[in-house]
Structure formats: C-alpha cells, structure tokens
Design a protein around this motif. Structure first.
Motif, short mmCIF file in Angstrom:
data_model
loop_
_atom_site.label_atom_id
_atom_site.label_comp_id
_atom_site.label_asym_id
_atom_site.label_seq_id
_atom_site.Cartn_x
_atom_site.Cartn_y
_atom_site.Cartn_z
N GLU A 33 -9.82 14.42 -22.14
CA GLU A 33 -10.34 13.20 -21.52
C GLU A 33 -9.42 12.05 -21.90
OE1 GLU A 33 -12.83 12.97 -19.46
OE2 GLU A 33 -13.65 15.00 -19.67
N GLY A 34 -9.28 11.08 -21.00
CA GLY A 34 -8.39 9.95 -21.29
C GLY A 34 -6.93 10.29 -21.15
N VAL A 35 -6.62 11.23 -20.27
CA VAL A 35 -5.23 11.68 -20.10
C VAL A 35 -4.32 10.51 -19.70
CG1 VAL A 35 -3.69 13.18 -18.78
CG2 VAL A 35 -5.90 14.03 -19.55
N GLU A 36 -4.79 9.66 -18.83
CA GLU A 36 -3.96 8.54 -18.38
C GLU A 36 -3.64 7.60 -19.54
OE1 GLU A 36 -2.46 8.05 -15.60
OE2 GLU A 36 -3.26 9.86 -14.67
N LEU A 37 -4.60 7.38 -20.42
CA LEU A 37 -4.36 6.53 -21.59
C LEU A 37 -3.30 7.15 -22.50
CD1 LEU A 37 -8.02 5.50 -22.49
CD2 LEU A 37 -6.31 4.14 -21.26
N ALA A 38 -3.41 8.47 -22.70
CA ALA A 38 -2.43 9.16 -23.54
C ALA A 38 -1.04 9.12 -22.91
CB ALA A 38 -2.87 10.60 -23.77
N ARG A 39 -0.97 9.26 -21.60
CA ARG A 39 0.34 9.23 -20.92
C ARG A 39 1.04 7.89 -21.12
NH1 ARG A 39 -1.94 11.61 -15.27
NH2 ARG A 39 -1.88 13.85 -15.76
N LYS A 40 0.28 6.82 -21.17
CA LYS A 40 0.88 5.49 -21.35
C LYS A 40 1.52 5.37 -22.74
CE LYS A 40 -2.27 3.07 -18.22
NZ LYS A 40 -3.36 2.07 -18.11
N ARG A 41 1.02 6.10 -23.71
CA ARG A 41 1.58 6.07 -25.06
C ARG A 41 2.70 7.09 -25.24
NH1 ARG A 41 -4.10 5.39 -26.26
NH2 ARG A 41 -4.46 3.31 -27.14
N ARG A 42 2.69 8.10 -24.40
CA ARG A 42 3.66 9.18 -24.54
C ARG A 42 4.50 9.29 -23.26
NH1 ARG A 42 5.93 11.85 -26.50
NH2 ARG A 42 5.25 14.00 -26.26
N LEU A 43 5.27 8.24 -22.98
CA LEU A 43 6.03 8.18 -21.74
C LEU A 43 7.12 9.25 -21.67
CD1 LEU A 43 6.43 4.31 -21.41
CD2 LEU A 43 4.82 5.80 -20.19
N SER A 44 7.55 9.77 -22.82
CA SER A 44 8.60 10.78 -22.81
C SER A 44 8.08 12.19 -22.52
CB SER A 44 9.34 10.78 -24.16
OG SER A 44 8.46 11.13 -25.21
N ALA A 45 6.76 12.37 -22.52
CA ALA A 45 6.20 13.70 -22.25
C ALA A 45 6.41 14.08 -20.79
CB ALA A 45 4.71 13.72 -22.59
N ARG A 46 7.01 15.21 -20.55
CA ARG A 46 7.27 15.65 -19.18
C ARG A 46 6.01 16.26 -18.55
NH1 ARG A 46 11.88 19.78 -20.44
NH2 ARG A 46 10.37 20.14 -22.12
N TYR A 47 5.22 16.91 -19.38
CA TYR A 47 4.01 17.57 -18.89
C TYR A 47 2.84 17.19 -19.79
CZ TYR A 47 7.81 20.42 -17.00
OH TYR A 47 8.96 20.82 -16.39
N ASP A 48 1.62 17.31 -19.27
CA ASP A 48 0.45 16.95 -20.06
C ASP A 48 0.29 17.84 -21.28
OD1 ASP A 48 -0.07 14.95 -18.27
OD2 ASP A 48 -1.77 15.95 -17.30
N LYS A 49 0.77 19.08 -21.22
CA LYS A 49 0.65 19.98 -22.37
C LYS A 49 1.50 19.49 -23.55
CE LYS A 49 4.30 23.17 -20.88
NZ LYS A 49 4.61 24.57 -20.46
N GLU A 50 2.43 18.54 -23.29
CA GLU A 50 3.28 18.01 -24.35
C GLU A 50 2.76 16.71 -24.94
OE1 GLU A 50 7.08 17.54 -22.52
OE2 GLU A 50 7.52 19.69 -22.48
N LEU A 51 1.67 16.18 -24.42
CA LEU A 51 1.19 14.87 -24.87
C LEU A 51 0.88 14.85 -26.36
CD1 LEU A 51 -1.16 13.95 -21.88
CD2 LEU A 51 0.99 12.83 -22.50
N ALA A 52 0.30 15.92 -26.88
CA ALA A 52 -0.08 15.96 -28.31
C ALA A 52 0.45 17.23 -28.96
CB ALA A 52 -1.59 15.89 -28.45
N LYS A 53 1.67 17.61 -28.60
CA LYS A 53 2.30 18.84 -29.07
C LYS A 53 3.15 18.55 -30.29
CE LYS A 53 4.49 22.94 -27.05
NZ LYS A 53 4.94 23.52 -25.76
N GLY A 54 2.51 18.46 -31.45
CA GLY A 54 3.16 18.08 -32.69
C GLY A 54 2.40 16.94 -33.33
N PRO A 55 2.40 16.83 -34.66
CA PRO A 55 1.54 15.85 -35.34
C PRO A 55 1.85 14.40 -35.02
CG PRO A 55 3.05 16.90 -36.89
CD PRO A 55 3.14 17.67 -35.60
#
Length: 213
Positions: free
Chosen positions: A112-134
């Motif tokens: 949930e809140g994928v759009e919010l996370a994308r704004k913080r993780r602009l370098s992520a190419r795919y959604d599976k990479e948004l929180a891939k690592g601590p």
C-alpha cells in the motif's frame, strides 16, 4: 480463495522472545508506516537477527552506548541507525529488557502507498526494488533517526505498527550468512528470507568501505 492478511497488531509479547525466534516469524508480517503524506504498508520478506552480547556483528556486542541505547530498552521498539554517512536502517528490538537484541529489516514488498514509496525511490526501476535492501527499505518508508526509540506496539495511529499479516510456514523460509558482516559475526546463518521472493536482496560478503568525506 486466498485469505486476506490479518490486520491484528502484534503485541509486545511477540517481541519479548529470543531474537532467533522473532526474526523468521517476522516474515510475512505487515509494517504500517504513517507519514505526513499518507500510510505506506510493507510485507516483510527478509530480515537479519543480531544477538547483542553473544554476537560480534551486533552494535551492542561491546556494551551500551548512546547510539545503541534503544536496543537495551523494552521489546517492540524501533532502533534506527545511520551508516556510512548516507543511509538509515530500521530494526525492531526484541528479547527481555536489558538484553540488547534486534532484528534488522532487510527487504519487503510495498503493498500500500506504492506511489509514495516511488517518490522516495526514484532510482528503482521496478516496484519489486522499492524496498530491496535495508537502506532502500528505510528510504521508501521515510525512516530516519527521528523514529529511533518509537514504540511499534503503541497506538494504531503511531508512526509505525506491526500487523500479524500472513506469516509464512517454516518450509518457505531460507536462511544463510548475514550480508556485509565482517569477522566472527559474519559466519552466523542469521539472515532469513522468504524463498524465491523477488523483493529479497542479493547476498554480498563483507567488503571494507571508506566513509565519504
């Protein structure tokens, strides 16, 4: 039909257990992060256990300091540290008060809140990479030192809350050495992850780094 995740908050008793019991049991649980822009929810898929005085890889191995003080506090609280002068990392304190142990949240799936996370993780190419690592996880959730010491077992409208979610069976859990941990602490197979989950971060052995100037 797949059952909806259980949205019952995890209580303090859940965290008041040995760290090696809590860590794999966090997989599949849901972390709710309240932000000024709205909530973000993350399904935990990878964690690492750190066992205080028994663990050379732990920040608390050599005793209590101003930096690790929260690790000695009541279970169920958030421990946030800043590393390499660049990144924040989020942990959950567990075990009895006074005995420092914690679980590092290494990776998860933003549900949930994928759009919010994308704004913080602009370098992520795919959604599976948004929180891939601590560090990516903490960035996606807007975690910084202001959260250090907050209660994840507090009110539902608090900054962080852990929900029961959909815990995974032991057959779905893999374990291995912790990522980037040097010396004697690097041999412990205390990293746990959901087998074959695409959001899990790749394993990397420790390599010395220089702090940015």
């Amino acid at each position: 039909m797949i059952a909806a995740p259980d949205r019952t908050p995890l209580d303090r008793e859940f965290f008041d257990r040995p760290v090696l019991d809590v860590a794999p049991d966090l997989l599949g649980r849901i972390l709710v992060r309240a932000t000024p822009d709205g909530p973000i929810e993350l399904r935990l898929t990878e964690v690492e256990a750190y066992d205080g005085p028994n663990d050379p890889g732990s920040h608390a191995y050599r005793g209590r300091t101003a930096r690790n003080d929260v690790m000695f506090g009541p279970p169920g609280h958030v421990y946030v540290y800043f590393t390499y002068g660049m990144w924040h990392c989020m942990n959950l304190v567990c075990g009895p008060e006074g005995r420092a142990s914690a679980v590092l949240l290494r990776a998860g799936e933003i549900t949930e809140g994928v759009e919010l996370a994308r704004k913080r993780r602009l370098s992520a190419r795919y959604d599976k990479e948004l929180a891939k690592g601590p560090a990516r996880l903490a960035t996606a959730l807007g975690v910084d030192r202001a959260l250090d010491g907050t209660d994840a077992c507090g009110p539902a409208d608090g900054p962080t809350t852990l929900l029961a979610g959909t815990p995974v069976s032991s057959g779905q859990v893999s374990s291995g050495p912790r990522t980037g941990v040097a010396g004697d602490g690097g041999v412990h197979p205390w990293r746990f992850w959901i087998t074959n989950d695409p959001t899990v971060s790749p394993y990397r052995a420790h390599t010395p780094r220089r702090r940015r100037t």
